[in-house]
Design an enzyme around this catalytic site. Structure first.
Site, PDB file in Angstrom:
ATOM      1  N   GLN A  68      24.709   7.427  42.267  1.00 41.24           N
ATOM      2  CA  GLN A  68      25.992   7.604  41.570  1.00 41.24           C
ATOM      3  C   GLN A  68      26.212   6.765  40.313  1.00 41.24           C
ATOM      4  OE1 GLN A  68      30.817   7.323  42.357  1.00 41.24           O
ATOM      5  NE2 GLN A  68      29.498   7.155  44.102  1.00 41.24           N
ATOM      6  N   GLU A 190      27.687   1.199  46.780  1.00 44.77           N
ATOM      7  CA  GLU A 190      29.108   1.074  46.468  1.00 44.77           C
ATOM      8  C   GLU A 190      29.866  -0.005  47.249  1.00 44.77           C
ATOM      9  OE1 GLU A 190      31.309   2.854  44.295  1.00 44.77           O
ATOM     10  OE2 GLU A 190      32.749   1.413  45.067  1.00 44.77           O
ATOM     11  N   ASP A 219      30.280   1.962  41.954  1.00 40.25           N
ATOM     12  CA  ASP A 219      29.311   2.882  41.345  1.00 40.25           C
ATOM     13  C   ASP A 219      29.838   3.456  40.030  1.00 40.25           C
ATOM     14  OD1 ASP A 219      27.308   2.666  43.194  1.00 40.25           O
ATOM     15  OD2 ASP A 219      28.006   4.325  44.424  1.00 40.25           O
ATOM     16  N   GLY A 298      51.461  -6.115  39.611  1.00 41.23           N
ATOM     17  CA  GLY A 298      52.090  -6.817  38.500  1.00 41.23           C
ATOM     18  C   GLY A 298      53.352  -7.540  38.925  1.00 41.23           C
ATOM     19  N   GLY A 299      54.194  -7.850  37.973  1.00 40.58           N
ATOM     20  CA  GLY A 299      55.402  -8.618  38.264  1.00 40.58           C
ATOM     21  C   GLY A 299      56.581  -7.755  38.707  1.00 40.58           C
TER      22      GLY A 299
HETATM   23  N1  COA Z   1       8.060   9.704  40.162  1.00 41.29           N
HETATM   24  C1  COA Z   1       7.521   8.875  41.063  1.00 41.29           C
HETATM   25  N2  COA Z   1       8.200   7.875  41.651  1.00 41.29           N
HETATM   26  C2  COA Z   1       9.485   7.740  41.306  1.00 41.29           C
HETATM   27  C3  COA Z   1      10.117   8.573  40.376  1.00 41.29           C
HETATM   28  C4  COA Z   1       9.335   9.597  39.793  1.00 41.29           C
HETATM   29  N3  COA Z   1       9.861  10.421  38.911  1.00 41.29           N
HETATM   30  N4  COA Z   1      11.393   8.188  40.257  1.00 41.29           N
HETATM   31  C5  COA Z   1      11.558   7.148  41.079  1.00 41.29           C
HETATM   32  N5  COA Z   1      10.395   6.870  41.722  1.00 41.29           N
HETATM   33  C6  COA Z   1      10.149   5.810  42.656  1.00 41.29           C
HETATM   34  C7  COA Z   1      10.286   4.454  41.994  1.00 41.29           C
HETATM   35  O1  COA Z   1       9.137   4.146  41.276  1.00 41.29           O
HETATM   36  C8  COA Z   1      10.500   3.577  43.199  1.00 41.29           C
HETATM   37  O2  COA Z   1       9.255   3.355  43.848  1.00 41.29           O
HETATM   38  P1  COA Z   1       8.682   1.866  44.206  1.00 41.29           P
HETATM   39  O3  COA Z   1       9.749   1.171  44.979  1.00 41.29           O
HETATM   40  O4  COA Z   1       7.455   2.183  45.010  1.00 41.29           O
HETATM   41  O5  COA Z   1       8.385   1.168  42.962  1.00 41.29           O
HETATM   42  C9  COA Z   1      11.350   4.500  44.064  1.00 41.29           C
HETATM   43  O6  COA Z   1      11.129   5.818  43.650  1.00 41.29           O
HETATM   44  C10 COA Z   1      12.869   4.301  43.867  1.00 41.29           C
HETATM   45  O7  COA Z   1      13.147   3.140  44.361  1.00 41.29           O
HETATM   46  P2  COA Z   1      14.598   2.570  44.667  1.00 41.29           P
HETATM   47  O8  COA Z   1      15.399   2.436  43.448  1.00 41.29           O
HETATM   48  O9  COA Z   1      14.285   1.336  45.446  1.00 41.29           O
HETATM   49  O10 COA Z   1      15.282   3.675  45.591  1.00 41.29           O
HETATM   50  P3  COA Z   1      15.963   3.458  47.018  1.00 41.29           P
HETATM   51  O11 COA Z   1      16.405   4.815  47.443  1.00 41.29           O
HETATM   52  O12 COA Z   1      15.064   2.743  47.952  1.00 41.29           O
HETATM   53  O13 COA Z   1      17.218   2.515  46.723  1.00 41.29           O
HETATM   54  C11 COA Z   1      19.306   1.957  45.652  1.00 41.29           C
HETATM   55  C12 COA Z   1      18.419   3.064  46.212  1.00 41.29           C
HETATM   56  C13 COA Z   1      20.505   2.639  45.004  1.00 41.29           C
HETATM   57  C14 COA Z   1      19.766   1.040  46.774  1.00 41.29           C
HETATM   58  C15 COA Z   1      18.552   1.128  44.603  1.00 41.29           C
HETATM   59  O14 COA Z   1      17.990   2.018  43.651  1.00 41.29           O
HETATM   60  C16 COA Z   1      19.383   0.088  43.888  1.00 41.29           C
HETATM   61  O15 COA Z   1      19.698  -0.968  44.434  1.00 41.29           O
HETATM   62  N6  COA Z   1      19.730   0.351  42.628  1.00 41.29           N
HETATM   63  C17 COA Z   1      20.482  -0.572  41.793  1.00 41.29           C
HETATM   64  C18 COA Z   1      21.929  -0.623  42.175  1.00 41.29           C
HETATM   65  C19 COA Z   1      22.585   0.704  42.142  1.00 41.29           C
HETATM   66  O16 COA Z   1      22.579   1.417  41.173  1.00 41.29           O
HETATM   67  N7  COA Z   1      23.233   1.026  43.245  1.00 41.29           N
HETATM   68  C20 COA Z   1      24.177   2.110  43.302  1.00 41.29           C
HETATM   69  C21 COA Z   1      23.604   3.355  43.644  1.00 41.29           C
HETATM   70  S1  COA Z   1      24.877   4.554  43.559  1.00 41.29           S
END
Ligand code: COA
Length: 477
Positions: A68, A190, A219, A298-299
């Site tokens: 998001q 979030e 988010d 607020g106030g």
């Molecule tokens: N081709 C191949 N691999 C891809 C890709 C593509 N086009 N796009 C993404 N990937 C891979 C990435 O390289 C990564 O792999 P790695 O961990 O082996 O290096 C993986 O997909 C994505 O990892 P990640 O971001 O850790 O996803 P997740 O589902 O495990 O975690 C979150 C999700 C949201 C918790 C995390 O991305 C995060 O903390 N983000 C920052 C904070 C944030 O935005 N949070 C709010 C989300 S609404």
């Protein structure tokens, strides 16, 4: 002597001529301004309003966002006119395509409402050919936006140094859960951000647990902050010619939105928070900003009051603010004209210890009317009130449709759906809200038109598996 006076005359002649020369220069300046840009800004467009393109026309975004926070940001930039190219994992795509699905086989509303007006290309970023395509995209784009877990972009080989070597003008914008510090490596969603940013501890009722809010301030709120960072960096780039990193931590974004609670934390040192109903109820304050229920931030004291039908309709309520300048009008409306002169009620400080009782009395009046009737009557007297609108009422509200804040778009697999259009209205940049793309819908188009690959090269790329490798892996699994 003679030569001295000659020189004097010559000097005074020159002095007499000087103003004339200055006049000439002064006259010349405005003539030049007619043709030259002022501070780099061209002359005002003569095109009719709304016909001079859109604010971010010409800006190309390499959108590596998912879930998001990041997609909120890039969708806003797309609404402003940027060409947003969403890179997704082949066969899978943004995980939200499949989350909370309501129509079998169709992209979820979770996805479609966050990815409108974008194009989608599938590339396996871990495939050597995929990396090559990404490098080419880096050269063609102005901004890379990502919200992967910390380190994921670097693991793809897309370090800031690598990106900048390829394209020094590239802005690299990231959402992370936390900024540098003890939690910087944590994954964050979030509600984690709402809790860590100070919102949850100050939301809810005093005698209940901390609460998260329905509005996605962690988010979507952070996505909004990131969008501001990106347009600022784009503006600075006009002067410097180079890109920069833009980082928005979700904890920081939430705290920015909850700043009034940090304000109250500091006020606590100097005495109780008199506008909190806890004060009027005689309950002592602790060492931290407490939860304040529906107290106004607020106030001007406010509370949520029941309206007609509250017994069966969970949204038959109104937010009522006892703003000081309209106190007299409130007293007349609710049938308590004597409160206007009563020293226990006449002034804001006198009312503070009696707020509970005052709101109970106002509620006896609001309960005799629908929330819309209360709204109509109060607005005639400038009394600030807000009906509690359900999402059903918002979806059906004509004025929100008319302004483009709620938009219906058609989708090839799910049919028509509602989405939130651009909440920011620019008078010369109309928003174009289009449906979200299907997974990889624009892969071929982007390879051809943006990256200028030949038909033969595209065939080779397809054969390499860079656009479908993950799909194959998934099928094999
Ligand atoms: N081709 C191949 N691999 C891809 C890709 C593509 N086009 N796009 C993404 N990937 C891979 C990435 O390289 C990564 O792999 P790695 O961990 O082996 O290096 C993986 O997909 C994505 O990892 P990640 O971001 O850790 O996803 P997740 O589902 O495990 O975690 C979150 C999700 C949201 C918790 C995390 O991305 C995060 O903390 N983000 C920052 C904070 C944030 O935005 N949070 C709010 C989300 S609404």
């Amino acid at each position: 002597m003679a030569s001295k006076s000659k020189t004097k005359r010559a000097k005074s002649k020159a002095a007499a001529k000087k103003p004339a020369r200055e006049v000439v220069r002064l006259k010349a300046k405005p003539r030049a301004a007619k043709t030259a840009p002022h501070n780099g800004v061209p002359r005002p467009s003569s095109k009719p309003w709304g016909r001079a393109g859109r604010a971010l026309d010409g800006v190309r975004i390499l959108d590596f966002t998912h879930v998001q926070s990041g997609p909120t940001c890039t969708q806003l930039l797309a609404y402003m006119g940027a060409d947003v190219i969403k890179v997704e994992r082949p066969g899978v795509g943004d995980i939200t395509r499949m989350q909370l699905r309501d129509v079998k086989g169709a992209d979820s509303l979770y996805f479609t409402m966050l990815n409108g007006s974008k194009r989608s290309i599938t590339i396996d970023s871990k495939h050597p050919k995929g990396r090559e395509i990404l490098d080419r995209l880096v050269k063609e784009c102005d901004v890379l936006v990502e919200n992967f877990a910390p380190g994921a972009l670097d693991r793809m080989g897309l370090t800031f140094e690598h990106i900048h070597k390829l394209n020094p003008r590239m802005i690299v914008a990231s959402v992370k859960g936390f900024g540098p510090g003890p939690y910087e490596d944590c994954k964050v969603y979030e509600n984690v951000a709402q809790c860590a940013g100070g919102s949850a501890s100050t939301t809810g009722f005093r005698d209940g647990p901390p609460l998260v809010t329905g509005a996605q301030i962690g988010d979507s709120g952070t996505g909004l902050h990131l969008a501001l960072g990106i347009v600022s960096a784009l503006y600075q780039r006009v002067r410097t010619g180079r890109g920069q990193k833009v980082l928005c931590a979700m904890q920081d974004g939430v705290l920015n939105l909850a700043r009034v609670k940090l304000r109250d934390q500091q006020r606590l040192k100097h005495g109780p928070l008199t506008e909190y109903s806890q004060y009027g109820e005689g309950i002592p304050f602790g060492s931290a900003t407490p939860r304040a229920g529906n107290d106004s931030g607020g106030g001007q004291p406010g509370w949520i009051l029941k309206c007609k039908g509250w017994e069966s309709d969970p949204d038959a309520y109104i937010y009522f603010i006892t703003q000081a300048p309209v106190w007299g009008a409130i007293c007349d409306l609710i049938g308590r004209p004597e409160w206007k002169a009563d020293p226990d009620y006449a002034t804001p400080p006198a009312r503070l210890p009696r707020l509970r009782q005052i709101f109970d009395t106002i509620e006896q009046w609001t309960m005799t009317k629908s929330k819309f009737e209360v709204m109509e009557i109060c607005n005639q007297h400038d009394i600030p009130v807000g009906p509690i609108l359900s999402m059903k009422e918002i979806a059906e509200e004509g004025s929100l449709r008319a302004t483009g804040t709620v938009v219906e778009v058609d989708h090839p697999t799910r049919g028509p759906y509602l989405t939130v259009g651009n909440p920011i209205k620019l008078s010369d940049s109309p928003s174009d809200v289009r449906r979200s793309p299907l997974l990889g819908e624009h892969t071929d188009e982007i390879l051809r038109e943006v990256l200028r690959y030949s038909a033969k090269e595209i065939a080779d790329i397809e054969a390499s598996g860079a656009l479908s490798a993950a799909e194959k892996k998934q099928e094999a699994a």
